[in-house]
Design a protein around this motif. Structure first.
Motif, PDB file in Angstrom:
ATOM      1  N   HIS A 152      23.930 -95.784 -25.243  1.00  0.00           N
ATOM      2  CA  HIS A 152      22.712 -95.473 -24.995  1.00  0.00           C
ATOM      3  C   HIS A 152      22.222 -94.367 -24.644  1.00  0.00           C
ATOM      4  CE1 HIS A 152      22.385 -99.925 -26.367  1.00  0.00           C
ATOM      5  NE2 HIS A 152      22.894-100.079 -25.286  1.00  0.00           N
ATOM      6  N   HIS A 153      23.280 -93.133 -24.767  1.00  0.00           N
ATOM      7  CA  HIS A 153      22.531 -91.914 -24.195  1.00  0.00           C
ATOM      8  C   HIS A 153      21.385 -91.422 -25.068  1.00  0.00           C
ATOM      9  CE1 HIS A 153      25.721 -90.836 -21.539  1.00  0.00           C
ATOM     10  NE2 HIS A 153      26.507 -91.236 -22.275  1.00  0.00           N
ATOM     11  N   PRO A 154      20.638 -90.799 -24.667  1.00  0.00           N
ATOM     12  CA  PRO A 154      19.547 -90.325 -25.253  1.00  0.00           C
ATOM     13  C   PRO A 154      19.935 -89.188 -26.047  1.00  0.00           C
ATOM     14  CG  PRO A 154      19.707 -89.406 -22.953  1.00  0.00           C
ATOM     15  CD  PRO A 154      20.599 -90.585 -22.967  1.00  0.00           C
ATOM     16  N   ALA A 155      19.330 -89.415 -27.262  1.00  0.00           N
ATOM     17  CA  ALA A 155      19.850 -88.331 -28.240  1.00  0.00           C
ATOM     18  C   ALA A 155      19.368 -87.104 -28.072  1.00  0.00           C
ATOM     19  CB  ALA A 155      18.988 -88.791 -29.608  1.00  0.00           C
ATOM     20  N   ARG A 156      20.367 -86.097 -27.884  1.00  0.00           N
ATOM     21  CA  ARG A 156      20.189 -84.722 -27.763  1.00  0.00           C
ATOM     22  C   ARG A 156      19.545 -83.903 -28.798  1.00  0.00           C
ATOM     23  NH1 ARG A 156      25.689 -82.966 -24.490  1.00  0.00           N
ATOM     24  NH2 ARG A 156      25.550 -84.543 -23.005  1.00  0.00           N
ATOM     25  N   PRO A 157      18.593 -83.283 -28.583  1.00  0.00           N
ATOM     26  CA  PRO A 157      17.898 -82.465 -29.751  1.00  0.00           C
ATOM     27  C   PRO A 157      18.830 -81.299 -30.202  1.00  0.00           C
ATOM     28  CG  PRO A 157      17.173 -81.584 -27.517  1.00  0.00           C
ATOM     29  CD  PRO A 157      17.977 -82.947 -27.149  1.00  0.00           C
ATOM     30  N   GLU A 158      18.833 -81.387 -31.744  1.00  0.00           N
ATOM     31  CA  GLU A 158      19.701 -80.243 -32.120  1.00  0.00           C
ATOM     32  C   GLU A 158      19.218 -79.083 -31.971  1.00  0.00           C
ATOM     33  OE1 GLU A 158      19.779 -81.261 -36.283  1.00  0.00           O
ATOM     34  OE2 GLU A 158      20.785 -83.248 -36.023  1.00  0.00           O
ATOM     35  N   PRO A 159      20.388 -78.116 -31.843  1.00  0.00           N
ATOM     36  CA  PRO A 159      19.727 -76.641 -31.546  1.00  0.00           C
ATOM     37  C   PRO A 159      19.063 -76.164 -32.804  1.00  0.00           C
ATOM     38  CG  PRO A 159      22.218 -76.872 -31.955  1.00  0.00           C
ATOM     39  CD  PRO A 159      21.687 -78.142 -31.897  1.00  0.00           C
ATOM     40  N   GLY A 160      17.849 -75.654 -32.479  1.00  0.00           N
ATOM     41  CA  GLY A 160      17.005 -74.950 -33.582  1.00  0.00           C
ATOM     42  C   GLY A 160      17.316 -73.617 -34.037  1.00  0.00           C
ATOM     43  N   PRO A 161      16.527 -73.008 -34.571  1.00  0.00           N
ATOM     44  CA  PRO A 161      16.778 -71.498 -34.711  1.00  0.00           C
ATOM     45  C   PRO A 161      16.035 -70.885 -33.769  1.00  0.00           C
ATOM     46  CG  PRO A 161      14.958 -72.212 -36.337  1.00  0.00           C
ATOM     47  CD  PRO A 161      15.705 -73.600 -35.805  1.00  0.00           C
ATOM     48  N   ASP A 162      16.776 -69.564 -33.394  1.00  0.00           N
ATOM     49  CA  ASP A 162      16.123 -68.868 -32.405  1.00  0.00           C
ATOM     50  C   ASP A 162      14.833 -68.606 -32.463  1.00  0.00           C
ATOM     51  OD1 ASP A 162      18.718 -68.906 -31.465  1.00  0.00           O
ATOM     52  OD2 ASP A 162      19.214 -66.862 -32.228  1.00  0.00           O
ATOM     53  N   PRO A 163      14.135 -68.563 -31.474  1.00  0.00           N
ATOM     54  CA  PRO A 163      12.444 -68.274 -31.398  1.00  0.00           C
ATOM     55  C   PRO A 163      12.352 -66.694 -31.927  1.00  0.00           C
ATOM     56  CG  PRO A 163      13.200 -68.338 -29.268  1.00  0.00           C
ATOM     57  CD  PRO A 163      14.453 -68.773 -29.900  1.00  0.00           C
ATOM     58  N   GLU A 164      11.276 -66.679 -32.975  1.00  0.00           N
ATOM     59  CA  GLU A 164      11.004 -65.456 -33.309  1.00  0.00           C
ATOM     60  C   GLU A 164      10.499 -64.542 -32.116  1.00  0.00           C
ATOM     61  OE1 GLU A 164       8.252 -66.111 -36.466  1.00  0.00           O
ATOM     62  OE2 GLU A 164       9.662 -67.269 -37.660  1.00  0.00           O
ATOM     63  N   PRO A 165      10.760 -63.346 -32.213  1.00  0.00           N
ATOM     64  CA  PRO A 165      10.145 -62.398 -31.168  1.00  0.00           C
ATOM     65  C   PRO A 165       8.743 -62.519 -31.134  1.00  0.00           C
ATOM     66  CG  PRO A 165      11.381 -61.172 -32.966  1.00  0.00           C
ATOM     67  CD  PRO A 165      11.750 -62.858 -33.130  1.00  0.00           C
ATOM     68  N   ALA A 166       8.083 -62.211 -30.166  1.00  0.00           N
ATOM     69  CA  ALA A 166       6.533 -61.879 -30.186  1.00  0.00           C
ATOM     70  C   ALA A 166       6.339 -60.937 -30.973  1.00  0.00           C
ATOM     71  CB  ALA A 166       5.995 -61.847 -28.833  1.00  0.00           C
ATOM     72  N   PRO A 167       5.089 -61.060 -31.873  1.00  0.00           N
ATOM     73  CA  PRO A 167       4.708 -59.749 -32.558  1.00  0.00           C
ATOM     74  C   PRO A 167       4.368 -58.732 -31.861  1.00  0.00           C
ATOM     75  CG  PRO A 167       3.073 -61.460 -32.783  1.00  0.00           C
ATOM     76  CD  PRO A 167       4.257 -62.222 -31.999  1.00  0.00           C
ATOM     77  N   GLU A 168       4.577 -57.406 -32.190  1.00  0.00           N
ATOM     78  CA  GLU A 168       4.120 -56.264 -31.715  1.00  0.00           C
ATOM     79  C   GLU A 168       2.294 -56.058 -31.804  1.00  0.00           C
ATOM     80  OE1 GLU A 168       6.498 -53.084 -32.930  1.00  0.00           O
ATOM     81  OE2 GLU A 168       8.437 -53.915 -32.248  1.00  0.00           O
ATOM     82  N   LYS A 169       2.248 -55.481 -30.664  1.00  0.00           N
ATOM     83  CA  LYS A 169       0.595 -55.261 -30.815  1.00  0.00           C
ATOM     84  C   LYS A 169       0.317 -54.214 -31.828  1.00  0.00           C
ATOM     85  CE  LYS A 169      -0.251 -56.470 -26.118  1.00  0.00           C
ATOM     86  NZ  LYS A 169      -1.110 -56.041 -24.533  1.00  0.00           N
ATOM     87  N   THR A 170      -0.756 -54.624 -32.610  1.00  0.00           N
ATOM     88  CA  THR A 170      -1.132 -53.593 -33.630  1.00  0.00           C
ATOM     89  C   THR A 170      -1.502 -52.372 -32.883  1.00  0.00           C
ATOM     90  OG1 THR A 170      -1.557 -55.445 -34.954  1.00  0.00           O
ATOM     91  CG2 THR A 170      -2.434 -53.423 -35.605  1.00  0.00           C
ATOM     92  N   GLU A 171      -0.995 -51.015 -33.289  1.00  0.00           N
ATOM     93  CA  GLU A 171      -1.492 -49.849 -32.836  1.00  0.00           C
ATOM     94  C   GLU A 171      -2.990 -49.577 -33.459  1.00  0.00           C
ATOM     95  OE1 GLU A 171      -0.271 -47.967 -31.016  1.00  0.00           O
ATOM     96  OE2 GLU A 171       1.670 -48.924 -30.615  1.00  0.00           O
ATOM     97  N   VAL A 172      -3.769 -49.094 -32.420  1.00  0.00           N
ATOM     98  CA  VAL A 172      -5.197 -48.961 -32.969  1.00  0.00           C
ATOM     99  C   VAL A 172      -5.428 -47.577 -33.129  1.00  0.00           C
ATOM    100  CG1 VAL A 172      -7.572 -49.289 -31.941  1.00  0.00           C
ATOM    101  CG2 VAL A 172      -6.088 -51.009 -31.460  1.00  0.00           C
ATOM    102  N   PRO A 173      -5.615 -47.141 -34.394  1.00  0.00           N
ATOM    103  CA  PRO A 173      -5.724 -45.763 -34.617  1.00  0.00           C
ATOM    104  C   PRO A 173      -7.156 -45.157 -34.032  1.00  0.00           C
ATOM    105  CG  PRO A 173      -6.795 -47.048 -36.398  1.00  0.00           C
ATOM    106  CD  PRO A 173      -6.146 -47.948 -35.398  1.00  0.00           C
ATOM    107  N   GLU A 174      -6.853 -43.908 -33.586  1.00  0.00           N
ATOM    108  CA  GLU A 174      -7.873 -42.962 -32.977  1.00  0.00           C
ATOM    109  C   GLU A 174      -9.275 -43.013 -33.641  1.00  0.00           C
ATOM    110  OE1 GLU A 174      -9.108 -41.207 -29.622  1.00  0.00           O
ATOM    111  OE2 GLU A 174      -7.042 -41.984 -29.997  1.00  0.00           O
ATOM    112  N   ALA A 175      -9.363 -43.007 -35.054  1.00  0.00           N
ATOM    113  CA  ALA A 175     -10.372 -43.272 -35.836  1.00  0.00           C
ATOM    114  C   ALA A 175     -11.284 -44.507 -35.402  1.00  0.00           C
ATOM    115  CB  ALA A 175     -10.314 -43.145 -37.038  1.00  0.00           C
ATOM    116  N   ALA A 176     -10.476 -45.666 -35.333  1.00  0.00           N
ATOM    117  CA  ALA A 176     -11.173 -46.827 -34.923  1.00  0.00           C
ATOM    118  C   ALA A 176     -12.081 -46.672 -33.370  1.00  0.00           C
ATOM    119  CB  ALA A 176     -10.420 -47.857 -34.979  1.00  0.00           C
ATOM    120  N   ARG A 177     -11.227 -45.938 -32.598  1.00  0.00           N
ATOM    121  CA  ARG A 177     -11.518 -46.038 -31.088  1.00  0.00           C
ATOM    122  C   ARG A 177     -12.892 -44.973 -31.113  1.00  0.00           C
ATOM    123  NH1 ARG A 177      -8.325 -48.004 -27.298  1.00  0.00           N
ATOM    124  NH2 ARG A 177      -5.819 -48.421 -28.175  1.00  0.00           N
ATOM    125  N   ALA A 178     -12.644 -43.938 -31.703  1.00  0.00           N
ATOM    126  CA  ALA A 178     -13.615 -42.923 -31.887  1.00  0.00           C
ATOM    127  C   ALA A 178     -15.259 -43.554 -32.298  1.00  0.00           C
ATOM    128  CB  ALA A 178     -13.423 -41.716 -32.733  1.00  0.00           C
TER     129      ALA A 178
END
Length: 331
Positions: free
Chosen positions: A161-187
């Motif tokens: 009656h061992h508890p079922a071990r969770p199957e190894p899932g796919p590696d977590p996706e890397p966090a998305p990189e922050k979108t670069e804000v162009p200088e025109a938008a800041r201006a």
């Protein structure tokens, strides 16, 4: 001659037959003790021998307030009539000892007197309802542990009656990189306070968020001029003040509409027609002069320059240059 008046004091004293205490006149007339301090001290000294009433309890019975009690106790300690210390009794319980005397004592004299006093344990002060009750032994005679000759095994080693071990899932996706804000938008965001008086108080901490929203518009194909026009159309045209310009801009830039088709082409089927400008913007025209950003003005005729450009020195000088005279040639 007016008569003078004077006051004559008489005293009548009857010694009490019982229940009295003797105090020094210097104690009652002490120049640095308040009336509350004298009352607190004399009340404590009038208690019977063996009484262990604390100063705070005496102040309650004498109807001395909290602030007055703190001040009176401080005066009595400064003059040497009250001494207190904290000592650790048996079982690690801390007890505060208070000593009250009818004559001033220094710290060494008070320590000697307190050392001769019998110590009190917390169990003596505890009321009977909170005192520990005697332990009741368990029913039956004590029995030794069972010995069947086999060592007990860890049930975790042999069990189905061992508890079922969770199957190894796919590696977590890397966090998305922050979108670069162009200088025109800041201006564009930095120039918004100059676009309308309603946008002068944009919080500085919202510039990055607004620049990311403007980036979405620029990525979708909108021009800075169309973004400014969309913001001006969203401002109230009935004179209502804008108290939170940052929140209004976030609301106006939250949804990115599709880019309108070029002028002269009919709108595609199912695509809504562009919104009509407000009544305040319908009479405005964009100045064709040299400006850092688009400038709207209300013309009085068919002029294409704003009042500032018309009054600029360069424009006035260009209008004052004389035209070349025509020469008439006689054949």
């Amino acid at each position: 001659m007016e008569g003078t008046s004077s006051t004559v004091m008489y005293r009548h004293h009857i010694a009490p037959p019982r229940g009295f205490s003797q105090f020094s006149h210097d104690l009652i007339r002490h120049p640095r003790l308040s009336s509350d301090a004298v009352r607190l001290l004399t009340w404590q000294l009038s208690l019977p021998d063996g009484a262990r009433e604390s100063l705070s309890r005496t102040a309650e019975r004498a109807r001395i307030g909290a602030c007055a009690f703190t001040r009176a106790k401080r005066q009595l300690k400064e003059e040497g009539f009250v001494h207190e210390r904290r000592v650790q009794g048996p079982g690690g319980h801390w007890v505060t000892q208070q000593l009250v005397s009818n004559v001033p004592l220094n710290a060494a004299e008070a320590a000697k007197i307190l050392a001769r006093m019998p110590g009190r344990t917390p169990s003596a002060d505890a009321p009977p309802q909170v005192a520990p009750s005697p332990r009741i032994p368990a029913a039956g005679a004590p029995t030794p542990p069972l010995a069947d000759g086999y060592p007990r095994k860890d049930p975790g080693e042999n069990t189905s009656h061992h508890p079922a071990r969770p199957e190894p899932g796919p590696d977590p996706e890397p966090a998305p990189e922050k979108t670069e804000v162009p200088e025109a938008a800041r201006a564009l965001v930095a120039a918004l306070p100059h676009l309308s008086p309603d946008l002068r108080r944009i919080p500085r901490g919202m510039h990055d968020e607004l620049a990311r929203l403007v980036t979405r518009w620029l990525t979708a194909g909108h021009t800075p001029g169309s973004i400014r026009t969309h913001i001006l159309r969203g401002l109230p045209d009935d004179g209502t003040p804008v108290h939170r310009p940052g929140g209004l801009l976030r609301y106006l830039l939250r949804d990115v509409p599709p880019v309108p088709p070029p002028s002269g082409t009919a709108p595609a089927a199912g695509r809504p027609a562009p919104a009509r400008p407000s009544s305040r913007l319908a009479t405005l025209r964009e100045c064709e002069g040299d400006h850092i950003q688009a400038t709207l003005f209300r013309p009085t005729g068919d002029e294409t320059l704003c009042r500032r450009c018309l009054n600029s020195p360069s424009f006035v000088a260009s209008r004052c240059v004389p035209s070349p005279r025509r020469r008439t040639v006689i054949a």
